[in-house]
Design an enzyme around this catalytic site. Sequence first.
Site, PDB file in Angstrom:
ATOM      1  CB  CYS A 110      91.742  75.982  46.832  1.00 43.59           C
ATOM      2  SG  CYS A 110      91.088  76.548  45.255  1.00 43.59           S
ATOM      3  CG  HIS A 244      95.076  78.650  47.906  1.00 43.56           C
ATOM      4  ND1 HIS A 244      95.479  77.918  46.813  1.00 43.56           N
ATOM      5  CD2 HIS A 244      93.862  79.178  47.578  1.00 43.56           C
ATOM      6  CE1 HIS A 244      94.556  77.990  45.865  1.00 43.56           C
ATOM      7  NE2 HIS A 244      93.569  78.752  46.312  1.00 43.56           N
ATOM      8  CG  ASN A 274      93.696  79.529  42.658  1.00 42.22           C
ATOM      9  OD1 ASN A 274      94.039  78.401  42.973  1.00 42.22           O
ATOM     10  ND2 ASN A 274      92.636  80.124  43.191  1.00 42.22           N
TER      11      ASN A 274
END
Length: 319
Positions: A110, A244, A274
Amino acid sequence: MSFRIMGTGSSVPAYVMTNDELSTMVDTNDEWIRTRSGIQERRVCTTESLSDLATDASNKALKDAGVSPEELDLIICATFRGEYCSPAQACIVQKNIGAHCPSFDVNAACSGFIYALDVAAGFFARKKVKKVLVVAADNVTNSVDWEDRSTCVLFGDGCGAAVLGEGNHLLSVHLTTKGDLDSLVIPHGENTFPRYERGSQRPVIHMNGQEVYKFAVGAMSEGLEKAIQDAGKQQEDIDFVIPHQANIRIIKAAQHKLHIPADRYVCNIDRFGNTSAASVPIALDEINRQGRLKDGDLIAMSAFGAGLTSASCVLRWGK
C-alpha cells in the site's frame, strides 16, 4: 532536481458493492462495517481487468498533463499483484497507451505509490528522464478471502496515476521497512513442482488487524512529522494531507498525534475502501479535478502496508 506533478488520473470499476450487499455474502452488516472502518461501499472488478483500469488512469493523467505517450521516458507501476506474474504491469501499460520507454514495477504494497515517486526522483536527479508516468494499480478483491469478514469488508479495486516532469516540487520523502510475515501477508499460492514438500497457503490476505493498527498509527503520524520536518516546514503549513485510505479510525488516531487541522485531511474511504497503492493517487486526482488545489499548496502524503512498509512525503503543487 526532483520533479513536479504535471497531471493526474484515476480509474475505478463500474460495479459498486455496498455494505448491505456484502452482508448477503458474509456474516456482517452495514453498521458493523461503517463503525469499524468508515467504509460504506467499494468498487469491485467484474468486467474490467487490472490492465483496463491502469490504462484508463494513465491516459487520463497524460491528457491532464498535456503529454503524449511518445514523450514518456519511463513508466513505473506500483502494484503488489499485477495482472500477470510476468510481464510487469508497467509493460502492459506501456503497450496499451502506445509508449516506447523502459517500464517496470515496484512492490511496497500500500506504500507503493510514494515509493515509486522516490524511485522516479532518482532518475530525475541523474538527469536520465524528463517525463515519467507513475501508476499505482491493484485488484485487491482478487486477493481477498470472501468468507473472512475481518478482511473482505475493507478492500476495493482501483488505479491512480501521475505524470511527472522536471522541477523541484518534491521537498522530502521518508521511507521505512520492518520485515514482518506475521501481521499482514499474501502467500504466492501453490508450488507447481510435483515433489515440493513444504506445502502452501491460499493466495489470500492474512492479517492481524490489531498489529497492523498499532503499526499504522505510529507509522503515519511519525512519518508525516518526519517528512514535514525534513521539508523545512511546520505542520500548520500543510494545506492537504492525503493519507492511505485503510481505516478511518487509523486516520483519526494519527490526526490526534499531529497538529494539522482535521479539515485538511482528504478522505474518500467511505466510497472506495482500501485500494492499496492506488488509494493516495486516487484521492490526489479527486482534489485536482475538483479544483481544490492551487499553485504553491503543500501536500503531505502518507501510507503504510504489508512489509511492513511505510512512506511519507511532502510535495509542492504546481502543474
